[in-house]
Design an enzyme around this catalytic site. Sequence first.
Site, PDB file in Angstrom:
ATOM      1  CB  CYS A 179      73.489  -8.575 -17.623  1.00  0.00           C
ATOM      2  SG  CYS A 179      73.619  -6.182 -18.584  1.00  0.00           S
TER       3      CYS A 179
ATOM      4  CB  CYS B  15      75.320  -8.179 -21.289  1.00  0.00           C
ATOM      5  SG  CYS B  15      75.773  -7.603 -19.545  1.00  0.00           S
TER       6      CYS B  15
ATOM      7  CB  CYS C 283     102.073  -2.495  -7.210  1.00  0.00           C
ATOM      8  SG  CYS C 283     101.146  -3.891  -6.167  1.00  0.00           S
TER       9      CYS C 283
ATOM     10  CB  CYS D 109      97.951  -4.057  -6.595  1.00  0.00           C
ATOM     11  SG  CYS D 109      98.869  -3.551  -5.345  1.00  0.00           S
TER      12      CYS D 109
END
Length: 478
Positions: free
Chosen positions: A92, A95, A231, A228
């Site tokens: 990238c 980056c 969760c 999650c």
Amino acid sequence: MRGGHGGARGAGGAGHASRGGGGGGSRESGAAMGVRGVGRLWWGTVSCTLFLAVNSLYSASDDVIELTPANFNKEVIQSESLWLVEFYAPWCGHCQRLTPEWKKAATALKGVVKVGAVDADKHQSLGGQYGVRGFPTIKIFGANKNKAEDYQGGRTSDAIVEAALSALQSLVKERLSGRSGGYSSGRQSRESGGGDKKDVIELTDDSFDKNVINSDDVWMVEFYAPWCGHCKNLEPEWAAAATEVKEQTKGKVKLAAVDATVNQMLASRYGIRGFPTIKIFQKGEDPVDYDGGRTRSDIISRALDLFSDNAPPPELLEIISEDVLKSTCDAHQLCIISVLPHILDTGASGRNSYLDVMLKMAEKYKKKMWGWLWTEAGAQSDLESSLGIGGFGYPAMAAVNARKMKFALLKGSFSEQGINEFLRELSVGRGSTAPVGGGAFPKIHSVEPWDGKDGELPVEDDIDLSDVDLDDLGKDEL
């Protein structure tokens, strides 16, 4: 080089590159893609050198800490330090341009704030955990390591350092006010979802077997991932259910949680493929999946079923003291009190037949975890009066809610069928109730427990009539 120039700029004033084109920013420009095609001839010649270059944005000599799935949880999640983490891809261009600024910021913040980097192209699972879709993505891991914040600032070292110090100041203020996430065994507790988590037992690779496998208790274990969403939705329900189940089963059914991203040995051992996964563990049996609902009531219902399947029959206690009555009724939602006929009226066999009926009903309704008591007619007359017992004769039965000081009387027969109908109505909230006389339990007399034998008539003293002048009994005194 495989640099993307001219790409769209991201939210923080810097461009993002994305191989998937979704959500994280635009692809590298068409010009960059053209360079790749035209340069294939020379690319093969220097592929080895260039491959090493684009995969080495950071080295061991830098102050940037390279993070991988193997060390991320230990270094970041289990740490009390503030972390800035860059998720990057070596190919990238954005980056690559950020790299020198990121290194300068890491050096400036050394010993104050930790600065890390994840090759998310190589470690896609780790990037996926934190929703990384474009490069570079920078996240701040502060007080709550399980809820990282997106960095939206500039891509210069000055801007990065300024944002880090601001985040550090916020972290210190949270700790001063007592609002920081808190740590359990050196690890950040799960994000608060409104429930009290004190009764959810956190398990690890090291503690699991000792607590679960070698236990006589029943365990319901949730395997979760901090990132999650399902969760997080389950967490307040799980926490609330844990407290209720602990109280109702006296700790015989336990609710626990395993961070499967940290404790990967356990996750692999039990084949955890998705989150949350809930498994039920009972001694001597293979674990089974819990496939019920995810609400508090669903979880509690299943836990109580497990408890009743494994629980011994409830005790049937004679009311021989005030302590027996109060300890039983205070510890249960309802206490079922029977007043049986006097032993002289039924004998031992008759009394045992009544007790057998009570024991069968206690077994049938043990899932309710009610208390079961009995006394002999006349032994606790004040209690009988406060419960309105006596008008229907003996045996009699009352179901008492000691918290509300209300009771309901058995109006049908003292038989399995009659008592079952009475208790079934109570269990679904039907049936008429009345307040306990006086608003509290009356004084309870201490009595000797029944010895299991037939009753004996009291021995009467012989009367000596030798001194009585029977001739005077028929005379009237003037």
